[in-house]
Design a protein around this motif. Structure first.
Motif, mmCIF file in Angstrom:
data_model
loop_
_atom_site.group_PDB
_atom_site.id
_atom_site.type_symbol
_atom_site.label_atom_id
_atom_site.label_comp_id
_atom_site.label_asym_id
_atom_site.label_seq_id
_atom_site.Cartn_x
_atom_site.Cartn_y
_atom_site.Cartn_z
ATOM 1 N N LEU A 53 0.822 -1.211 0.000
ATOM 2 C CA LEU A 53 0.000 0.000 0.000
ATOM 3 C C LEU A 53 0.860 1.266 0.000
ATOM 4 C CD1 LEU A 53 -2.828 -1.051 2.464
ATOM 5 C CD2 LEU A 53 -3.007 -0.727 0.000
ATOM 6 N N LEU A 54 1.946 1.259 0.756
ATOM 7 C CA LEU A 54 2.834 2.422 0.768
ATOM 8 C C LEU A 54 3.512 2.612 -0.582
ATOM 9 C CD1 LEU A 54 4.442 2.154 4.312
ATOM 10 C CD2 LEU A 54 2.740 3.798 3.513
ATOM 11 N N ALA A 55 3.903 1.517 -1.219
ATOM 12 C CA ALA A 55 4.515 1.614 -2.546
ATOM 13 C C ALA A 55 3.523 2.169 -3.552
ATOM 14 C CB ALA A 55 5.025 0.247 -2.994
ATOM 15 N N ARG A 56 2.270 1.724 -3.460
ATOM 16 C CA ARG A 56 1.254 2.233 -4.387
ATOM 17 C C ARG A 56 0.995 3.708 -4.131
ATOM 18 N NH1 ARG A 56 -5.067 1.042 -4.843
ATOM 19 N NH2 ARG A 56 -5.330 1.946 -6.893
ATOM 20 N N GLN A 57 0.944 4.096 -2.864
ATOM 21 C CA GLN A 57 0.702 5.491 -2.526
ATOM 22 C C GLN A 57 1.827 6.382 -3.042
ATOM 23 O OE1 GLN A 57 0.488 6.235 1.655
ATOM 24 N NE2 GLN A 57 -0.280 8.304 1.408
ATOM 25 N N SER A 58 3.067 5.943 -2.880
ATOM 26 C CA SER A 58 4.179 6.756 -3.366
ATOM 27 C C SER A 58 4.216 6.780 -4.885
ATOM 28 C CB SER A 58 5.503 6.248 -2.805
ATOM 29 O OG SER A 58 5.800 4.963 -3.314
ATOM 30 N N ALA A 59 3.809 5.698 -5.539
ATOM 31 C CA ALA A 59 3.769 5.685 -7.002
ATOM 32 C C ALA A 59 2.694 6.627 -7.518
ATOM 33 C CB ALA A 59 3.517 4.268 -7.512
ATOM 34 N N LEU A 60 1.588 6.728 -6.798
ATOM 35 C CA LEU A 60 0.529 7.650 -7.210
ATOM 36 C C LEU A 60 0.901 9.094 -6.921
ATOM 37 C CD1 LEU A 60 -2.653 5.710 -6.058
ATOM 38 C CD2 LEU A 60 -1.803 5.999 -8.387
ATOM 39 N N ALA A 61 1.705 9.328 -5.899
ATOM 40 C CA ALA A 61 2.080 10.689 -5.531
ATOM 41 C C ALA A 61 3.182 11.235 -6.435
ATOM 42 C CB ALA A 61 2.524 10.737 -4.081
ATOM 43 N N GLU A 62 4.011 10.381 -6.995
ATOM 44 C CA GLU A 62 5.126 10.850 -7.816
ATOM 45 C C GLU A 62 4.705 11.646 -9.046
ATOM 46 O OE1 GLU A 62 7.872 7.741 -8.700
ATOM 47 O OE2 GLU A 62 8.206 7.290 -6.603
ATOM 48 N N PRO A 63 3.715 11.225 -9.823
ATOM 49 C CA PRO A 63 3.355 12.017 -11.000
ATOM 50 C C PRO A 63 2.890 13.424 -10.650
ATOM 51 C CG PRO A 63 2.474 9.823 -11.203
ATOM 52 C CD PRO A 63 3.034 9.956 -9.819
ATOM 53 N N ALA A 64 2.161 13.598 -9.554
ATOM 54 C CA ALA A 64 1.734 14.931 -9.163
ATOM 55 C C ALA A 64 2.940 15.789 -8.797
ATOM 56 C CB ALA A 64 0.765 14.847 -7.987
ATOM 57 N N HIS A 65 3.933 15.191 -8.177
ATOM 58 C CA HIS A 65 5.132 15.920 -7.816
ATOM 59 C C HIS A 65 5.906 16.313 -9.078
ATOM 60 C CE1 HIS A 65 8.657 17.157 -5.597
ATOM 61 N NE2 HIS A 65 9.393 16.318 -6.298
ATOM 62 N N LEU A 66 5.889 15.467 -10.083
ATOM 63 C CA LEU A 66 6.633 15.746 -11.303
ATOM 64 C C LEU A 66 5.955 16.794 -12.167
ATOM 65 C CD1 LEU A 66 7.707 12.125 -12.283
ATOM 66 C CD2 LEU A 66 9.087 13.883 -11.195
ATOM 67 N N LEU A 67 4.698 17.100 -11.921
ATOM 68 C CA LEU A 67 4.018 18.113 -12.713
ATOM 69 C C LEU A 67 4.696 19.468 -12.591
ATOM 70 C CD1 LEU A 67 0.240 17.322 -12.136
ATOM 71 C CD2 LEU A 67 1.555 17.024 -14.225
ATOM 72 N N GLU A 68 5.153 19.820 -11.412
ATOM 73 C CA GLU A 68 5.777 21.134 -11.233
ATOM 74 C C GLU A 68 7.246 21.147 -11.671
ATOM 75 O OE1 GLU A 68 7.106 21.712 -6.789
ATOM 76 O OE2 GLU A 68 5.051 20.972 -6.897
ATOM 77 N N LEU A 69 7.843 19.974 -11.876
ATOM 78 C CA LEU A 69 9.245 19.917 -12.266
ATOM 79 C C LEU A 69 9.440 19.469 -13.713
ATOM 80 C CD1 LEU A 69 10.655 18.193 -9.069
ATOM 81 C CD2 LEU A 69 10.607 20.625 -9.598
ATOM 82 N N ALA A 70 8.347 19.293 -14.445
ATOM 83 C CA ALA A 70 8.461 18.811 -15.816
ATOM 84 C C ALA A 70 9.221 19.813 -16.674
ATOM 85 C CB ALA A 70 7.075 18.572 -16.398
ATOM 86 N N PRO A 71 10.065 19.331 -17.619
ATOM 87 C CA PRO A 71 10.863 20.246 -18.438
ATOM 88 C C PRO A 71 10.019 21.222 -19.246
ATOM 89 C CG PRO A 71 11.593 17.979 -18.725
ATOM 90 C CD PRO A 71 10.381 17.937 -17.889
#
Length: 108
Positions: A65-83
């Protein structure tokens, strides 16, 4: 139990089941049931089985569950850092904090 195959299956199963029975007796102290009535005894047995299964398999479930939660949270975090993000190009738009992102693309 008339065939040799059945005897081998029983022998293999006995080691697995007796281990669980010993843990229930030793770890959970279930040598006698302190309730009366079939429904209440079933509840006690189900609670002991639930406790045993959580002790045996709970940590892998929490890890998944923690791995799934972190996998779901990563794309939102990458939205502000996308090239191609306007904020990263200095376009005058401030980056949106991750906790304020409300819509993600389909599949996230």
């Amino acid at each position: 139990m008339r065939t040799d195959e059945a005897k081998e299956q029983y022998k293999a199963r006995a080691g697995l089941v007796e281990n669980v029975n010993a843990q229930v007796k030793g770890r959970y102290g279930l040598t006698q049931v302190t309730v009366r009535g079939l429904d209440k005894v079933k509840c006690v047995a189900l609670l002991v089985a639930l406790a045993h299964n959580l002790a045996a398999h709970g940590q892998p479930l929490v890890d998944a569950l923690l791995a799934r939660q972190s996998a779901l949270a990563e794309p939102a975090h990458l939205l502000e850092l996308a090239p191609g993000n306007a904020a990263s190009l200095g376009g005058g738009i401030s980056p949106v904090p991750v906790d304020q992102v409300t819509a993600l693309p389909a599949g996230f």
